[in-house]
Design a protein around this motif. Structure first.
Motif, PDB file in Angstrom:
ATOM      1  N   GLU A  21       0.827  -1.204   0.000  1.00  0.00           N
ATOM      2  CA  GLU A  21       0.000   0.000   0.000  1.00  0.00           C
ATOM      3  C   GLU A  21       0.864   1.258   0.000  1.00  0.00           C
ATOM      4  O   GLU A  21       0.610   2.204  -0.755  1.00  0.00           O
ATOM      5  N   ASN A  22       1.910   1.263   0.856  1.00  0.00           N
ATOM      6  CA  ASN A  22       2.792   2.431   0.926  1.00  0.00           C
ATOM      7  C   ASN A  22       3.490   2.694  -0.396  1.00  0.00           C
ATOM      8  O   ASN A  22       3.641   3.841  -0.835  1.00  0.00           O
ATOM      9  N   GLU A  23       3.946   1.611  -1.030  1.00  0.00           N
ATOM     10  CA  GLU A  23       4.672   1.742  -2.287  1.00  0.00           C
ATOM     11  C   GLU A  23       3.782   2.349  -3.373  1.00  0.00           C
ATOM     12  O   GLU A  23       4.250   3.124  -4.210  1.00  0.00           O
ATOM     13  N   ARG A  24       2.506   2.032  -3.335  1.00  0.00           N
ATOM     14  CA  ARG A  24       1.600   2.493  -4.385  1.00  0.00           C
ATOM     15  C   ARG A  24       0.978   3.856  -4.090  1.00  0.00           C
ATOM     16  O   ARG A  24       0.563   4.557  -5.017  1.00  0.00           O
ATOM     17  N   MET A  25       0.920   4.216  -2.811  1.00  0.00           N
ATOM     18  CA  MET A  25       0.154   5.403  -2.431  1.00  0.00           C
ATOM     19  C   MET A  25       0.995   6.571  -1.923  1.00  0.00           C
ATOM     20  O   MET A  25       0.528   7.718  -1.954  1.00  0.00           O
ATOM     21  N   LEU A  26       2.221   6.317  -1.456  1.00  0.00           N
ATOM     22  CA  LEU A  26       2.976   7.349  -0.760  1.00  0.00           C
ATOM     23  C   LEU A  26       4.209   7.793  -1.542  1.00  0.00           C
ATOM     24  O   LEU A  26       4.760   7.031  -2.344  1.00  0.00           O
ATOM     25  N   ASP A  27       4.660   9.030  -1.257  1.00  0.00           N
ATOM     26  CA  ASP A  27       5.902   9.503  -1.856  1.00  0.00           C
ATOM     27  C   ASP A  27       7.097   8.978  -1.069  1.00  0.00           C
ATOM     28  O   ASP A  27       6.941   8.284  -0.055  1.00  0.00           O
ATOM     29  N   THR A  28       8.294   9.309  -1.511  1.00  0.00           N
ATOM     30  CA  THR A  28       9.506   8.752  -0.905  1.00  0.00           C
ATOM     31  C   THR A  28       9.657   9.142   0.557  1.00  0.00           C
ATOM     32  O   THR A  28      10.013   8.306   1.397  1.00  0.00           O
ATOM     33  N   SER A  69      22.683   4.365   9.837  1.00  0.00           N
ATOM     34  CA  SER A  69      23.247   5.485   9.087  1.00  0.00           C
ATOM     35  C   SER A  69      22.303   5.863   7.947  1.00  0.00           C
ATOM     36  O   SER A  69      21.380   5.116   7.594  1.00  0.00           O
ATOM     37  N   GLN A  70      22.548   7.022   7.348  1.00  0.00           N
ATOM     38  CA  GLN A  70      21.742   7.445   6.207  1.00  0.00           C
ATOM     39  C   GLN A  70      21.919   6.482   5.033  1.00  0.00           C
ATOM     40  O   GLN A  70      20.973   6.210   4.292  1.00  0.00           O
ATOM     41  N   GLU A  71      23.112   5.956   4.886  1.00  0.00           N
ATOM     42  CA  GLU A  71      23.366   4.994   3.815  1.00  0.00           C
ATOM     43  C   GLU A  71      22.563   3.719   4.045  1.00  0.00           C
ATOM     44  O   GLU A  71      21.938   3.183   3.115  1.00  0.00           O
ATOM     45  N   GLU A  72      22.546   3.226   5.300  1.00  0.00           N
ATOM     46  CA  GLU A  72      21.779   2.022   5.618  1.00  0.00           C
ATOM     47  C   GLU A  72      20.286   2.262   5.423  1.00  0.00           C
ATOM     48  O   GLU A  72      19.569   1.400   4.923  1.00  0.00           O
ATOM     49  N   LEU A  73      19.826   3.448   5.817  1.00  0.00           N
ATOM     50  CA  LEU A  73      18.418   3.789   5.625  1.00  0.00           C
ATOM     51  C   LEU A  73      18.069   3.797   4.146  1.00  0.00           C
ATOM     52  O   LEU A  73      16.997   3.326   3.744  1.00  0.00           O
ATOM     53  N   GLY A  74      18.977   4.318   3.333  1.00  0.00           N
ATOM     54  CA  GLY A  74      18.769   4.294   1.893  1.00  0.00           C
ATOM     55  C   GLY A  74      18.673   2.879   1.350  1.00  0.00           C
ATOM     56  O   GLY A  74      17.817   2.583   0.504  1.00  0.00           O
ATOM     57  N   TYR A  75      19.527   1.980   1.860  1.00  0.00           N
ATOM     58  CA  TYR A  75      19.471   0.585   1.440  1.00  0.00           C
ATOM     59  C   TYR A  75      18.107  -0.025   1.759  1.00  0.00           C
ATOM     60  O   TYR A  75      17.520  -0.752   0.949  1.00  0.00           O
ATOM     61  N   LEU A  76      17.609   0.248   2.974  1.00  0.00           N
ATOM     62  CA  LEU A  76      16.328  -0.319   3.385  1.00  0.00           C
ATOM     63  C   LEU A  76      15.183   0.198   2.531  1.00  0.00           C
ATOM     64  O   LEU A  76      14.255  -0.541   2.203  1.00  0.00           O
ATOM     65  N   ALA A  77      15.247   1.486   2.190  1.00  0.00           N
ATOM     66  CA  ALA A  77      14.158   2.107   1.434  1.00  0.00           C
ATOM     67  C   ALA A  77      14.322   1.959  -0.080  1.00  0.00           C
ATOM     68  O   ALA A  77      13.420   2.307  -0.836  1.00  0.00           O
ATOM     69  N   GLY A  78      15.479   1.470  -0.511  1.00  0.00           N
ATOM     70  CA  GLY A  78      15.718   1.328  -1.941  1.00  0.00           C
ATOM     71  C   GLY A  78      15.972   2.636  -2.643  1.00  0.00           C
ATOM     72  O   GLY A  78      15.649   2.794  -3.823  1.00  0.00           O
ATOM     73  N   VAL A  79      16.563   3.612  -1.896  1.00  0.00           N
ATOM     74  CA  VAL A  79      16.883   4.919  -2.485  1.00  0.00           C
ATOM     75  C   VAL A  79      18.341   5.246  -2.187  1.00  0.00           C
ATOM     76  O   VAL A  79      19.000   4.558  -1.418  1.00  0.00           O
ATOM     77  N   SER A  80      18.843   6.305  -2.804  1.00  0.00           N
ATOM     78  CA  SER A  80      20.228   6.697  -2.590  1.00  0.00           C
ATOM     79  C   SER A  80      20.415   7.296  -1.199  1.00  0.00           C
ATOM     80  O   SER A  80      19.442   7.718  -0.553  1.00  0.00           O
ATOM     81  N   ARG A  81      21.670   7.382  -0.776  1.00  0.00           N
ATOM     82  CA  ARG A  81      21.988   8.016   0.502  1.00  0.00           C
ATOM     83  C   ARG A  81      21.533   9.470   0.494  1.00  0.00           C
ATOM     84  O   ARG A  81      21.007   9.985   1.485  1.00  0.00           O
ATOM     85  N   GLN A  82      21.740  10.144  -0.624  1.00  0.00           N
ATOM     86  CA  GLN A  82      21.360  11.548  -0.736  1.00  0.00           C
ATOM     87  C   GLN A  82      19.843  11.731  -0.592  1.00  0.00           C
ATOM     88  O   GLN A  82      19.379  12.653   0.091  1.00  0.00           O
ATOM     89  N   ARG A  83      19.078  10.822  -1.212  1.00  0.00           N
ATOM     90  CA  ARG A  83      17.617  10.939  -1.113  1.00  0.00           C
ATOM     91  C   ARG A  83      17.142  10.615   0.300  1.00  0.00           C
ATOM     92  O   ARG A  83      16.199  11.240   0.815  1.00  0.00           O
ATOM     93  N   ALA A  84      17.788   9.638   0.946  1.00  0.00           N
ATOM     94  CA  ALA A  84      17.449   9.322   2.329  1.00  0.00           C
ATOM     95  C   ALA A  84      17.738  10.513   3.232  1.00  0.00           C
ATOM     96  O   ALA A  84      16.971  10.814   4.159  1.00  0.00           O
ATOM     97  N   ASN A  85      18.854  11.217   2.970  1.00  0.00           N
ATOM     98  CA  ASN A  85      19.208  12.391   3.760  1.00  0.00           C
ATOM     99  C   ASN A  85      18.159  13.491   3.602  1.00  0.00           C
ATOM    100  O   ASN A  85      17.770  14.152   4.581  1.00  0.00           O
ATOM    101  N   GLN A  86      17.659  13.690   2.384  1.00  0.00           N
ATOM    102  CA  GLN A  86      16.615  14.679   2.147  1.00  0.00           C
ATOM    103  C   GLN A  86      15.350  14.342   2.929  1.00  0.00           C
ATOM    104  O   GLN A  86      14.713  15.214   3.531  1.00  0.00           O
TER     105      GLN A  86
END
Length: 224
Positions: free
Chosen positions: A142-149, A176-193
């Motif tokens: 549901e989150n993947e289909r309905m929510l933004d990053t 870390s921000q890098e690990e969070l990015g890995y979990l969310a499937g986004v870059s470190r920079q996008r996780a930081n934003q």
């Protein structure tokens, strides 16, 4: 967690075992350590163990031969996983990687099945575990289909505090921000934003070595 024995004794299911059942569980469990980036278990391999995170952080994911990768969920301290594949007697259908130095308890199939056959509390826990896991993945779709990053990252952080799946997670989440990015499937920079957005909303606070969760309920509803 200090070791596998402590993980078993403090687990929701372990607290309900008799002394005999706990002795059996301990005898059938070993501990292994994994370096950052190492596979704790791999897609397609035989499933011989039920696993629990003693210390560290894991990522459940699927890696395809085409090179594509999709992150499914994080697995934090106190979390057990692999029961579905173990009960179905099928090859593993996902990978689990260590995102940092991680120690894992491995309970062998014979011990797992013995507890299913002899412990009603263990069976009740397993029903709750499977139900929570089902709800977790329905929510992820549901989150993947309905929510933004930003909202997906908020919900991903909140998911690490599920009291049934991950009862050992501390409000100061060592990630870390890098690990969070890995979990969310986004870059470190996008996780930081995304973290900056969540900080501005008063939901989290970045600290040395991790992220302090200020408003867990706010994370769970962010983006609604």
């Amino acid at each position: 967690m200090k070791n596998a024995e402590e993980l078993l004794r403090t687990s929701l299911w372990g607290q309900s075992l008799t002394a005999e059942e706990m002795d059996r569980a301990l005898a059938g469990t070993i501990e292994r350590s994994f370096a950052p980036g190492a596979f704790i278990c791999m897609k397609g391999e035989p499933v011989d163990y039920w696993m629990g995170i003693i210390d560290g952080l894991g990522k459940m994911a699927s890696h395809w031969t085409t090179g594509k990768t999709t992150s499914l969920t994080g697995i934090s301290v106190g979390g057990w996983f692999g029961e579905g594949s173990l009960m179905k007697k099928e090859p593993r259908r996902y990978d689990v990687m260590a995102l940092r130095e991680t120690r894992v308890a491995f309970m062998n199939r014979a011990t797992f099945n013995w507890l299913l056959d002899h412990s009603i509390p263990f069976n009740r826990y397993m029903i709750a575990q499977l139900n929570e896991r089902l709800g977790q993945f329905i929510g992820m779709i549901e989150n993947e289909r309905m929510l933004d990053t930003d909202a997906r990252i908020a919900r991903g952080l909140a998911a690490l505090f599920n009291p049934v799946l991950y009862p050992g997670t501390n409000r100061l989440l060592q990630i870390s921000q890098e690990e969070l990015g890995y979990l969310a499937g986004v870059s470190r920079q996008r996780a930081n934003q995304a973290l900056k957005v969540l900080e501005d909303a008063g939901l989290v606070r970045s600290e040395y070595g991790g992220i302090h969760i200020v408003d867990l309920e706010g994370l769970r509803s962010f983006g609604d």
